[in-house]
Design an enzyme around this catalytic site. Structure first.
Site, PDB file in Angstrom:
ATOM      1  N   ASP A  14       0.345 -11.049  15.386  1.00 38.24           N
ATOM      2  CA  ASP A  14       0.906 -11.660  14.184  1.00 38.24           C
ATOM      3  C   ASP A  14       1.914 -12.715  14.611  1.00 38.24           C
ATOM      4  OD1 ASP A  14      -0.555  -9.699  12.974  1.00 38.24           O
ATOM      5  OD2 ASP A  14       1.138  -8.637  12.091  1.00 38.24           O
ATOM      6  N   ASP A 134      -5.820  -5.580   0.451  1.00 37.49           N
ATOM      7  CA  ASP A 134      -4.515  -5.016   0.783  1.00 37.49           C
ATOM      8  C   ASP A 134      -4.037  -4.215  -0.424  1.00 37.49           C
ATOM      9  OD1 ASP A 134      -4.759  -6.472   3.119  1.00 37.49           O
ATOM     10  OD2 ASP A 134      -3.646  -8.175   2.335  1.00 37.49           O
TER      11      ASP A 134
END
Length: 245
Positions: A14, A134
């Site tokens: 990330d 998500d």
């Protein structure tokens, strides 16, 4: 007897502010810094990764872009397959993502807020498009997980109709917490689609990976592993051995 395929592991990198970071429950401000993202990706490749899950957090949060860093990471990653996520919301950002060398891109917010565009992208690029689901409970999270994005099952039905090739399912409340994956959620999603599903969020141990490996025959294709690797809970070499056993 046909052998069950291995669980595909996608170690995560990330990126925020040009650095490799990890978040807790996807919240901005919870970053822990892990240095040069190209070094992180190279480490996963050296340990045997066939995929790397690369996320532009600044693009996901709408606060900038790490496009140059991402291109460098992909160029230096030596032919490993890249799944790229974060801020892909229109034709220009989608084409830039695919042009960067990514094998596959994840649509998140865009698939929720602009379903017609998402359906057109799925029709055009097929297997190169995955959609990230998500989830908090059965409510989808959008805009870097800061806003609600609708009912999971309604959106999934719409994406199935559009011909989505693959889903990346994350329990937002588990992500970065090392509290184990939401297996019940994964099973529920797999019951409603015959498309491959990738698990994300909460993986904390080799035992978690063993449990996920047992779901491969039911439609689970892979798992994204992040914080557990960075925290040293296990090595990628150990994880790959479990995933292929």
């Amino acid at each position: 007897m046909t052998e069950t395929p291995a669980l595909v592991l996608l170690p995560a990198v990330d990126i925020a502010g040009g650095q490799a970071v990890r978040l807790t429950q996807g919240e901005a401000g919870t970053e822990t810094n892990h240095g040069d993202p190209a070094d992180a990706a190279a480490d996963w490749v050296a340990q045997g990764a066939e995929w790397v899950h690369l996320v532009d957090l600044d693009a996901a949060f709408g606060r900038g872009s790490n496009v140059d860093v991402i291109r460098r990471v992909i160029a230096e990653a030596g032919g490993v397959k890249i799944e790229l996520s974060g801020g892909i919301r229109d034709d220009a950002s989608l084409e830039h993502a695919l042009d960067s060398g990514a094998t596959r891109v994840n649509l998140g917010t865009a698939a929720l807020e602009n379903p017609e565009w998402a359906a057109a992208a799925i029709a055009r690029f097929g297997d190169a498009i995955a959609v990230g689901l998500d989830v908090r409970g059965t409510t989808l999270a959008a805009r870097g997980w800061t806003k609600e994005g609708g009912d999971l099952w309604e959106v999934l039905a719409r994406l199935e109709e559009a011909g989505c090739a693959r889903y990346v399912v994350t329990d937002v409340t588990k992500d970065g917490t090392l509290k184990g994956p939401n297996v019940d959620l994964l099973k529920q999603v797999m019951q409603k689609t015959d498309k491959p599903v990738i698990a994300s969020g909460g993986i904390s141990s080799l035992a978690d990976l063993t449990e996920l490996r047992s779901l491969v025959g039911a439609g689970l294709e892979g798992a994204i592993v992040g914080r557990a690797l960075y925290a040293g809970a296990f090595t990628l070499v150990e994880a790959l051995a479990v995933a292929s056993n």
